[in-house]
Design a protein around this motif. Structure first.
Motif, PDB file in Angstrom:
ATOM      1  N   UNK A 164     -21.718 -38.592 -70.101  1.00  0.00           N
ATOM      2  CA  UNK A 164     -20.965 -37.589 -70.857  1.00  0.00           C
ATOM      3  C   UNK A 164     -19.531 -37.507 -70.355  1.00  0.00           C
ATOM      4  N   UNK A 165     -18.625 -37.200 -71.266  1.00  0.00           N
ATOM      5  CA  UNK A 165     -17.192 -37.121 -70.969  1.00  0.00           C
ATOM      6  C   UNK A 165     -16.916 -35.933 -70.057  1.00  0.00           C
ATOM      7  N   UNK A 166     -16.379 -36.208 -68.857  1.00  0.00           N
ATOM      8  CA  UNK A 166     -16.056 -35.143 -67.917  1.00  0.00           C
ATOM      9  C   UNK A 166     -14.633 -34.619 -68.100  1.00  0.00           C
ATOM     10  N   UNK A 167     -13.909 -35.148 -69.082  1.00  0.00           N
ATOM     11  CA  UNK A 167     -12.537 -34.681 -69.285  1.00  0.00           C
ATOM     12  C   UNK A 167     -12.475 -33.339 -70.003  1.00  0.00           C
ATOM     13  N   UNK A 168     -13.526 -32.985 -70.701  1.00  0.00           N
ATOM     14  CA  UNK A 168     -13.510 -31.727 -71.434  1.00  0.00           C
ATOM     15  C   UNK A 168     -14.912 -31.135 -71.455  1.00  0.00           C
ATOM     16  N   UNK A 169     -15.027 -29.817 -71.544  1.00  0.00           N
ATOM     17  CA  UNK A 169     -16.352 -29.182 -71.578  1.00  0.00           C
ATOM     18  C   UNK A 169     -17.028 -29.374 -72.916  1.00  0.00           C
ATOM     19  N   UNK A 170     -18.317 -29.133 -72.908  1.00  0.00           N
ATOM     20  CA  UNK A 170     -19.085 -29.116 -74.145  1.00  0.00           C
ATOM     21  C   UNK A 170     -18.845 -27.798 -74.868  1.00  0.00           C
ATOM     22  N   UNK A 171     -18.998 -27.822 -76.178  1.00  0.00           N
ATOM     23  CA  UNK A 171     -18.891 -26.584 -76.940  1.00  0.00           C
ATOM     24  C   UNK A 171     -19.994 -25.616 -76.545  1.00  0.00           C
ATOM     25  N   UNK A 172     -21.058 -26.107 -75.912  1.00  0.00           N
ATOM     26  CA  UNK A 172     -22.181 -25.253 -75.522  1.00  0.00           C
ATOM     27  C   UNK A 172     -21.992 -24.639 -74.139  1.00  0.00           C
ATOM     28  N   UNK A 173     -20.998 -25.082 -73.390  1.00  0.00           N
ATOM     29  CA  UNK A 173     -20.780 -24.478 -72.069  1.00  0.00           C
ATOM     30  C   UNK A 173     -20.357 -23.026 -72.209  1.00  0.00           C
ATOM     31  N   UNK A 174     -20.791 -22.209 -71.272  1.00  0.00           N
ATOM     32  CA  UNK A 174     -20.449 -20.785 -71.286  1.00  0.00           C
ATOM     33  C   UNK A 174     -18.950 -20.602 -71.074  1.00  0.00           C
ATOM     34  N   UNK A 175     -18.414 -19.453 -71.456  1.00  0.00           N
ATOM     35  CA  UNK A 175     -16.973 -19.225 -71.302  1.00  0.00           C
ATOM     36  C   UNK A 175     -16.472 -19.400 -69.872  1.00  0.00           C
ATOM     37  N   UNK A 176     -17.232 -18.947 -68.877  1.00  0.00           N
ATOM     38  CA  UNK A 176     -16.769 -19.084 -67.494  1.00  0.00           C
ATOM     39  C   UNK A 176     -16.699 -20.544 -67.077  1.00  0.00           C
ATOM     40  N   UNK A 177     -17.700 -21.335 -67.443  1.00  0.00           N
ATOM     41  CA  UNK A 177     -17.667 -22.763 -67.104  1.00  0.00           C
ATOM     42  C   UNK A 177     -16.498 -23.443 -67.810  1.00  0.00           C
ATOM     43  N   UNK A 178     -16.255 -23.114 -69.056  1.00  0.00           N
ATOM     44  CA  UNK A 178     -15.131 -23.705 -69.778  1.00  0.00           C
ATOM     45  C   UNK A 178     -13.802 -23.323 -69.125  1.00  0.00           C
ATOM     46  N   UNK A 179     -13.699 -22.067 -68.735  1.00  0.00           N
ATOM     47  CA  UNK A 179     -12.455 -21.580 -68.136  1.00  0.00           C
ATOM     48  C   UNK A 179     -12.151 -22.277 -66.814  1.00  0.00           C
ATOM     49  N   UNK A 180     -13.200 -22.577 -66.052  1.00  0.00           N
ATOM     50  CA  UNK A 180     -13.024 -23.183 -64.732  1.00  0.00           C
ATOM     51  C   UNK A 180     -13.250 -24.692 -64.741  1.00  0.00           C
ATOM     52  N   UNK A 181     -13.107 -25.320 -65.894  1.00  0.00           N
ATOM     53  CA  UNK A 181     -13.469 -26.727 -66.023  1.00  0.00           C
ATOM     54  C   UNK A 181     -12.687 -27.620 -65.049  1.00  0.00           C
ATOM     55  N   UNK A 182     -11.418 -27.359 -64.876  1.00  0.00           N
ATOM     56  CA  UNK A 182     -10.585 -28.184 -63.992  1.00  0.00           C
ATOM     57  C   UNK A 182     -10.384 -27.535 -62.625  1.00  0.00           C
TER      58      UNK A 182
END
Length: 510
Positions: free
Chosen positions: A247-265
């Motif tokens: 899976x592409x680690x450059x961007x989060x999945x649309x299914x990731x929770x808001x906190x995981x998306x916010x802290x992706x990098x």
């Protein structure tokens, strides 16, 4: 080794610096017909413990209001004659953000913030870093074994079956593609249907010891363990087992929770807002009624002796969503339903001051995760303290039902039991390097938060995420002079959600 209460120092007084839980509850309890021993209310602290958070003093009035006992004993509200342009209910991040945003728009406005706690404090920030050791504890594996997880070969030292060691190495070093033939979107959809525990046991087919070893990995940050933590967020956070999916680690999945998306990098630092000095603040003032009227709203709060009321041109409810229906009973049913779906996650934090930190320094690690003991994390806090975190959520029930069940159990747990568990775990961790829990503990503070972390929509528990509609949609728009804010009211990352909801509420009312 078994430690007796005397060995743990439970019979030795230690210093205290703050007010004890329950001092004011004797007065309030008498007025309201409550007792702090009643199920569902916090217990008074023993003389050896300083307490904070959701204490009995802070919760006695809200609980009496919830249980229908408050107005039987409270008496008629008494107007103070005070009038404000804005009254904010709740002094947390959302309430402070709302007051500040209003004053930015109207610098000369009269703003009052009311809160039921005795200080504007919330649960401490999240973990300062990953653990460098794991205590494979007796609760999980039959005996305590501390294993450092830095450096090669640590899996060989785990007190688990050999098959579990092989599975752990595979998950960490060379996991296969568990979903061959599926597209990247299909793999993410599959992960979104699973918890991390189910992924390990059902998809990876690991030895049960692997799941037991990894179970508390998310506990400190999320307030619940891998039985409630989604597999798609475990992938997004870098947990073992997912590298072979491609899976592409450059961007989060649309299914990731808001906190995981916010802290992706990487973790995003959050600044705790300070209340504008132009706003007035009243602590230990739980709000008990909010009524909209022809010319102004009326807000009533308990000042320790009576229900006092003030007039308000506007009211922003930045408190727990579960409290709002008891303050504003005339809300539409769809709004009441939305508020009931906002279930906060409980948490416990403790700080123990040591007479001498030498024992911890001998241990040679900074942060320790426990696999099944009550306190799931211990961390050295220079120069001479240890911080502990416990997560009472019944994770096997999921984050919502588990939080409600865990909160009920927490409310009935005496502080003496918590103190004993703290001393016991420190003795088990540090005793082998010279620590004496009766001699070396000088102060203990326990902060008990029955409503610690705001709810966050996540898979697999909330099927409406990420496409909606969200329960919070029903909360948008002012209800006369009243608007609902607080982090419960916005489906976003925890820290940001409160500020976003506050700004929205101000715009709706201004």
């Amino acid at each position: 080794m078994s430690w007796s209460p005397h060995d743990l120092g439970l019979d030795r007084p230690i210093s205290r610096r703050d007010l004890f839980d329950g001092i004011a509850v004797g007065v309030l309890g008498g007025a309201l017909g409550t007792t702090i021993a009643k199920p569902g209310t916090a217990q008074a602290a023993p003389p050896s413990v300083t307490v904070g958070g959701d204490t009995a003093e802070a919760l006695s009035v809200p609980h009496a209001l919830r249980d229908g006992r408050f107005w039987t004993h409270a008496g008629e509200p008494e107007p103070t004659g005070e009038s404000y342009d804005l009254v904010v209910v709740g002094g947390g991040r959302g309430g402070v953000s709302a007051a500040n945003a209003w004053l930015r728009r109207s610098p000369a406005a009269r703003v009052l913030v009311l809160d039921n706690h005795d200080a504007l404090t919330g649960p401490p920030p999240g973990p300062s870093g990953p653990p460098d050791a794991v205590m494979c504890d007796a609760e999980t594996f039959g005996a305590d074994t501390l294993v450092t997880t830095t450096g090669p070969g640590w899996a060989d030292r785990l007190p688990v079956a050999e098959a579990a060691r092989r599975d752990l190495r595979l998950l960490r070093d060379d996991p296969p593609d568990w979903f061959p033939g599926l597209t990247a979107e299909g793999k993410q959809e599959r992960l979104a249907e699973l918890t991390y525990s189910r992924f390990l046991l059902e998809v990876c087919g690991t030895h049960p010891d692997v799941e037991r070893f990894l179970r508390t990995t998310p506990s400190r940050e999320w307030g619940y363990d891998a039985r409630a933590f989604g597999a798609v967020d475990a992938w997004g956070t870098g947990y073992p087992g997912f590298a072979g999916l491609g899976l592409d680690r450059d961007k989060p999945s649309r299914y990731n929770s808001p906190t995981v998306r916010r802290n992706w990098h990487g973790p995003v630092a959050s600044q705790e807002p300070r209340l504008d000095e132009r706003a007035r603040l009243r602590l230990s003032s739980p709000v008990v009624l909010v009524r909209d009227g022809a010319r102004s709203a009326v807000v009533g709060y308990h000042d320790g002796h009576r229900v006092a009321t003030v007039d308000a041109g506007a009211v922003i409810l930045a408190c727990w969503s579960a409290v709002v229906p008891y303050l504003v009973p005339g809300l539409p049913e769809e709004v009441r339903q939305a508020l009931r779906q906002a279930v906060r996650v409980p948490a416990l934090h403790a700080t123990v001051r040591l007479r001498d930190p030498l024992a911890w320094r001998r241990l040679g690690v900074e942060r320790v995760r426990w696999t099944g003991a009550y306190w799931c994390a211990t961390e050295f806090a220079p120069p001479d303290s240890v911080r502990l975190v416990a997560t009472p959520c019944r994770s096997e029930l999921g984050p919502d039902a588990g939080s409600a069940a865990g909160r009920r159990e927490l409310a009935g747990t005496p502080y003496e039991v918590l103190e004993e568990s703290i001393r016991d775990q420190l003795a088990r961790l540090l005793g082998p390097v010279g620590f004496d829990p009766a001699r070396d503990v000088t102060e203990i503070r326990i902060d008990r938060w029955g409503h610690a972390y705001p709810p966050e929509f996540c898979r697999p528990w909330h099927p409406h995420y990420p496409d909606g509609p969200f329960p919070a949609d029903a909360l948008r728009g002012a209800f006369g002079r009243i608007a609902v804010a607080g982090s419960d009211a916005a489906p976003g990352a925890r820290d940001d959600a409160a500020a976003v909801a506050a700004e929205r509420a101000v715009k709706e009312l201004a």
